[in-house]
Design an enzyme around this catalytic site. Structure first.
Site, PDB file in Angstrom:
ATOM      1  N   GLU A  33       0.877  -1.163   0.000  1.00  0.00           N
ATOM      2  CA  GLU A  33       0.000   0.000   0.000  1.00  0.00           C
ATOM      3  C   GLU A  33       0.921   1.220   0.000  1.00  0.00           C
ATOM      4  O   GLU A  33       1.827   1.308   0.824  1.00  0.00           O
ATOM      5  CB  GLU A  33      -0.855  -0.026   1.270  1.00  0.00           C
ATOM      6  CG  GLU A  33      -1.991   0.942   1.202  1.00  0.00           C
ATOM      7  CD  GLU A  33      -2.855   0.914   2.449  1.00  0.00           C
ATOM      8  OE1 GLU A  33      -2.827  -0.077   3.199  1.00  0.00           O
ATOM      9  OE2 GLU A  33      -3.541   1.917   2.651  1.00  0.00           O
ATOM     10  N   ARG A 259       4.791 -13.325   9.722  1.00  0.00           N
ATOM     11  CA  ARG A 259       5.505 -12.067   9.479  1.00  0.00           C
ATOM     12  C   ARG A 259       6.938 -12.188   9.989  1.00  0.00           C
ATOM     13  O   ARG A 259       7.194 -12.930  10.932  1.00  0.00           O
ATOM     14  CB  ARG A 259       4.874 -10.917  10.286  1.00  0.00           C
ATOM     15  CG  ARG A 259       3.490 -10.552   9.936  1.00  0.00           C
ATOM     16  CD  ARG A 259       3.014  -9.467  10.897  1.00  0.00           C
ATOM     17  NE  ARG A 259       3.465  -8.136  10.504  1.00  0.00           N
ATOM     18  CZ  ARG A 259       2.862  -7.389   9.598  1.00  0.00           C
ATOM     19  NH1 ARG A 259       1.787  -7.827   8.989  1.00  0.00           N
ATOM     20  NH2 ARG A 259       3.320  -6.192   9.299  1.00  0.00           N
ATOM     21  N   LYS A 269       4.264   0.612   9.937  1.00  0.00           N
ATOM     22  CA  LYS A 269       4.394   1.902   9.247  1.00  0.00           C
ATOM     23  C   LYS A 269       3.922   3.051  10.136  1.00  0.00           C
ATOM     24  O   LYS A 269       4.474   4.137  10.098  1.00  0.00           O
ATOM     25  CB  LYS A 269       3.574   1.879   7.956  1.00  0.00           C
ATOM     26  CG  LYS A 269       4.318   1.244   6.797  1.00  0.00           C
ATOM     27  CD  LYS A 269       3.519   1.379   5.527  1.00  0.00           C
ATOM     28  CE  LYS A 269       2.947   0.045   5.130  1.00  0.00           C
ATOM     29  NZ  LYS A 269       2.198   0.055   3.892  1.00  0.00           N
TER      30      LYS A 269
HETATM   31  P1  ATP Z   1       2.199  -2.169   8.152  1.00  0.00           P
HETATM   32  O1  ATP Z   1       1.676  -3.164   9.149  1.00  0.00           O
HETATM   33  O2  ATP Z   1       3.543  -1.629   8.480  1.00  0.00           O
HETATM   34  O3  ATP Z   1       1.208  -1.117   7.765  1.00  0.00           O
HETATM   35  P2  ATP Z   1       1.349  -3.625   5.882  1.00  0.00           P
HETATM   36  O4  ATP Z   1       1.417  -5.093   5.921  1.00  0.00           O
HETATM   37  O5  ATP Z   1       0.034  -3.046   6.083  1.00  0.00           O
HETATM   38  O6  ATP Z   1       2.455  -3.049   6.850  1.00  0.00           O
HETATM   39  P3  ATP Z   1       1.526  -3.366   3.071  1.00  0.00           P
HETATM   40  O7  ATP Z   1       2.029  -2.263   2.268  1.00  0.00           O
HETATM   41  O8  ATP Z   1       0.090  -3.713   2.982  1.00  0.00           O
HETATM   42  O9  ATP Z   1       1.931  -3.029   4.536  1.00  0.00           O
HETATM   43  O10 ATP Z   1       2.408  -4.667   2.862  1.00  0.00           O
HETATM   44  C1  ATP Z   1       2.678  -5.209   1.601  1.00  0.00           C
HETATM   45  C2  ATP Z   1       3.014  -6.658   1.773  1.00  0.00           C
HETATM   46  O11 ATP Z   1       4.095  -6.832   2.680  1.00  0.00           O
HETATM   47  C3  ATP Z   1       1.844  -7.429   2.355  1.00  0.00           C
HETATM   48  O12 ATP Z   1       1.638  -8.596   1.595  1.00  0.00           O
HETATM   49  C4  ATP Z   1       2.275  -7.737   3.749  1.00  0.00           C
HETATM   50  O13 ATP Z   1       1.723  -8.935   4.210  1.00  0.00           O
HETATM   51  C5  ATP Z   1       3.780  -7.811   3.615  1.00  0.00           C
HETATM   52  N1  ATP Z   1       4.428  -7.522   4.886  1.00  0.00           N
HETATM   53  C6  ATP Z   1       4.320  -6.403   5.635  1.00  0.00           C
HETATM   54  N2  ATP Z   1       5.011  -6.520   6.776  1.00  0.00           N
HETATM   55  C7  ATP Z   1       5.589  -7.750   6.753  1.00  0.00           C
HETATM   56  C8  ATP Z   1       6.438  -8.477   7.666  1.00  0.00           C
HETATM   57  N3  ATP Z   1       6.832  -7.946   8.826  1.00  0.00           N
HETATM   58  N4  ATP Z   1       6.837  -9.710   7.310  1.00  0.00           N
HETATM   59  C9  ATP Z   1       6.463 -10.252   6.130  1.00  0.00           C
HETATM   60  N5  ATP Z   1       5.668  -9.626   5.238  1.00  0.00           N
HETATM   61  C10 ATP Z   1       5.225  -8.393   5.544  1.00  0.00           C
HETATM   62 MG    MG Z   2      -1.477  -3.919   4.565  1.00  0.00          MG
END
Ligand code: ATP
Ligand code: MG
Length: 552
Positions: A33, A259, A269
């Site tokens: 995102e 994760r 984030k």
């Molecule tokens: P945040 O929790 O920081 O907002 P998010 O998962 O919402 O992170 P996205 O931009 O939606 O952020 O993430 C893009 C991809 O990265 C998603 O498929 C998400 O599952 C993966 N991702 C995010 N954080 C991790 C992590 N700590 N380990 C593995 N994959 C991750």
């Molecule tokens: Mg997300």
């Protein structure tokens, strides 16, 4: 479980899927995102998706999941593309956007309406919460659930035409308000939002939810495996429900893995943004940040990050990985790749009493790799050494310079300290030493060997520099646990050293070049602030893991 079997659970499932069905090519995607910079957790997701595609001869897409325009921006879209490329991956075809499927998603919402599978609901947010029930209590049907497909169509097209105020109504799937899985209790598909979108501008006054959009985006792109993190496991029945009830062109499969959580690191984030907004760091790319932009500026090689992600493996149970594992990968990579150079961070003057003429020495750039060549280092009568490398008296454990004792100058001669000068407060301000003749690459002929090796630079041709010494940003091993990340900051995470003097060859360092400063650690010429006229180096990492020794 061994690393091998842990890292193979996704591979094994995908192999079985590819064997069992005529699925053709594996297609994965990385779906960020664009509401922040990528961090170490995203690096895990990127490596998983791109490496699987590579291993199976498939392809991986980069798709922006841009369904929340208020928090998103073009700045993040560009930064994310840079970061993915920097990490070493190139996506298949053009970069994709969820927003380019808005019309198709809208048409499919009408399809659900026409089949009696979606309805417009006018409950307020608070009412909807009451109707939803809880983990132990079934939900209740919304009074609007029985609207006819015709009425729903009319209201939904009205929502799309911008006829209703924000928050007044939503489109919901008609599934099961008594489902034990709350995600299936008539989830929201569309909300009214009068938001300007970075891609679609003012075209849409309604926006689809992640749950409604994600699986259909995958299906449109022919993604075969939608790999995500464990928190989406309970959303999988919903993901599958949409795929089953819509005339989608393909049937992707969602698989979840745990994760990546790393000690001393925050990978939310929201919390990273708090660090930036509060001024605790200089920006998203501050070298202390666990963002890819920060790690890049810190000097972490992309290959070391990829290697770390590989080594951690993928599993289905949450755990916290010791950040020392990443640091060790960084050290291993830099030990191989970084040329050696000398820099004195805390200088003390040293006069060579028996050197009348400057000499130019040829010094190897890497002790284990001749191909990295040599460089010229000037040896002049006036040198600088590190203040920690000299004592007037010391016991046998101290293997550096002591009056009456010998030490080797790295790449140069063995010297013996004769005396020193003090200032009014009794501090040593200059050391006098003599060169032991014939010791360039040889031990002293008299058999009295040097005890150790110290680094040095020429005082007259050395180059002053700013050196930024970094330590971990947090003092707490689990900073994410704390509600207020600002409360667990390590107060000494940055020390700016303005006394550093570099050997002259470093004046030609290009931004982002990494060196091992002998006996100090690895340092990178800052991507933005470094120039030949004013060198600025960031400390990537020390040579040894002093942190765990000190904090044990
Ligand atoms: P945040 O929790 O920081 O907002 P998010 O998962 O919402 O992170 P996205 O931009 O939606 O952020 O993430 C893009 C991809 O990265 C998603 O498929 C998400 O599952 C993966 N991702 C995010 N954080 C991790 C992590 N700590 N380990 C593995 N994959 C991750
Ligand atoms: Mg997300």
């Amino acid at each position: 479980m061994s690393t091998e079997s842990r890292s193979n659970f996704l591979k094994t499932q995908i192999q079985a899927d590819l064997d069992g069905q005529v699925m053709g090519q594996l297609v994965t995607r990385f779906p960020p995102e664009p509401n922040g910079y990528l961090h170490l957790g995203h690096a895990k997701s990127i490596t998983v998706n791109f490496e699987l595609a590579k291993q199976f001869g498939g392809r991986c897409h980069l798709r922006f999941d841009d369904t929340n325009p208020e928090k998103e921006s073009q700045v993040f879209i560009e930064a994310i593309q840079d970061d993915v490329r920097w990490l070493g991956y190139e996506w298949h075809g053009e970069v994709r956007f969820a927003s380019s499927y808005f019309q198709q998603l809208y048409d499919w919402a009408l399809h659900l309406i026409d089949h009696g599978l979606a309805y417009v609901c006018d409950l307020s947010a608070e009412e909807a919460r009451e109707y939803r029930g809880s983990l132990t209590e079934a939900g209740r049907d919304s009074p609007y659930r029985t609207r006819s497909p015709e009425e729903n169509r009319q209201l939904f097209t009205g929502m799309r035409a911008g006829e209703f105020p924000e928050g007044s109504r939503v489109l919901r799937a008609k599934i099961d308000m008594a489902s034990p899985n709350i995600n299936l209790r008539d989830p929201i598909l569309y909300r009214i939002r009068n938001a300007h979108h970075h891609q679609t501008g003012g075209d849409w006054p309604i926006y689809p939810t992640y749950d409604y959009a994600h699986g259909q985006e995958d299906a449109i792109e022919g993604v075969t495996h939608s790999i995500c993190t464990l928190e989406f496991e309970d959303h999988r029945p919903l993901y599958d429900w949409f795929i089953e009830h819509l005339p989608v062109p393909s049937r992707p499969r969602q698989i979840e893995f745990a994760r990546l959580n790393t000690s001393y690191t925050v990978t939310s984030k929201r919390k990273l943004k708090q660090l930036v907004d509060s001024g605790a760091v200089s920006g998203w790319d501050d070298p202390r940040m666990p963002t890819l932009a920060g790690l890049r500026r810190r000097g972490y090689p992309p290959a070391a990050i990829r290697h770390f992600c590989e080594e951690v493996g993928t599993s289905r149970s949450d755990s916290v990985v010791d950040v020392a594992m990443l640091e060790s990968s960084v050290r291993n990579h830099l030990n191989e790749s970084a040329p050696r150079a000398m820099a004195v961070l805390n200088p003390l003057a040293l006069t060579l009493t028996n050197l009348s003429q400057p000499e130019t020495l040829s010094v190897a750039n890497h002790p284990g790799n001749e191909a990295m060549g040599t460089r010229e280092v000037p040896l002049t009568p006036e040198l600088l050494i590190d203040a920690d490398d000299f004592r007037e008296e010391a016991n046998k454990k101290y293997k550096r310079l002591v009056i009456g004792k010998r030490v080797r100058l790295r790449g140069a001669y063995v010297i013996e300290a004769e005396r020193c000068d003090h200032n009014a407060s009794g501090e040593v301000v200059r050391v006098y030493a003599r060169i032991i003749e014939g010791t360039l690459g040889e031990d002293p002929a008299d058999g009295i060997k040097a005890k150790g090796v110290i680094h040095w630079v020429s005082a007259s041709s050395g180059v002053p520099a700013e050196v930024r010494r970094y330590d971990r940003l947090f003092s707490d091993p689990n900073p994410g646990k704390s509600d207020d990340v600002l409360a667990v900051l390590n107060p000494d995470s940055l020390r700016v050293i303005d006394t550093a003097v570099l050997e002259p060859s470093l004046a030609h360092a290009q931004p982002e070049q990494v060196f091992q400063f002998e006996r100090e650690g690895y340092f990178i010429a800052d991507r933005f602030d470094h120039s030949g006229g004013k060198p600025v180096f960031n400390m990537t990492i020390g040579l040894r893991d002093t942190w765990s020794a000190v904090n044990a």
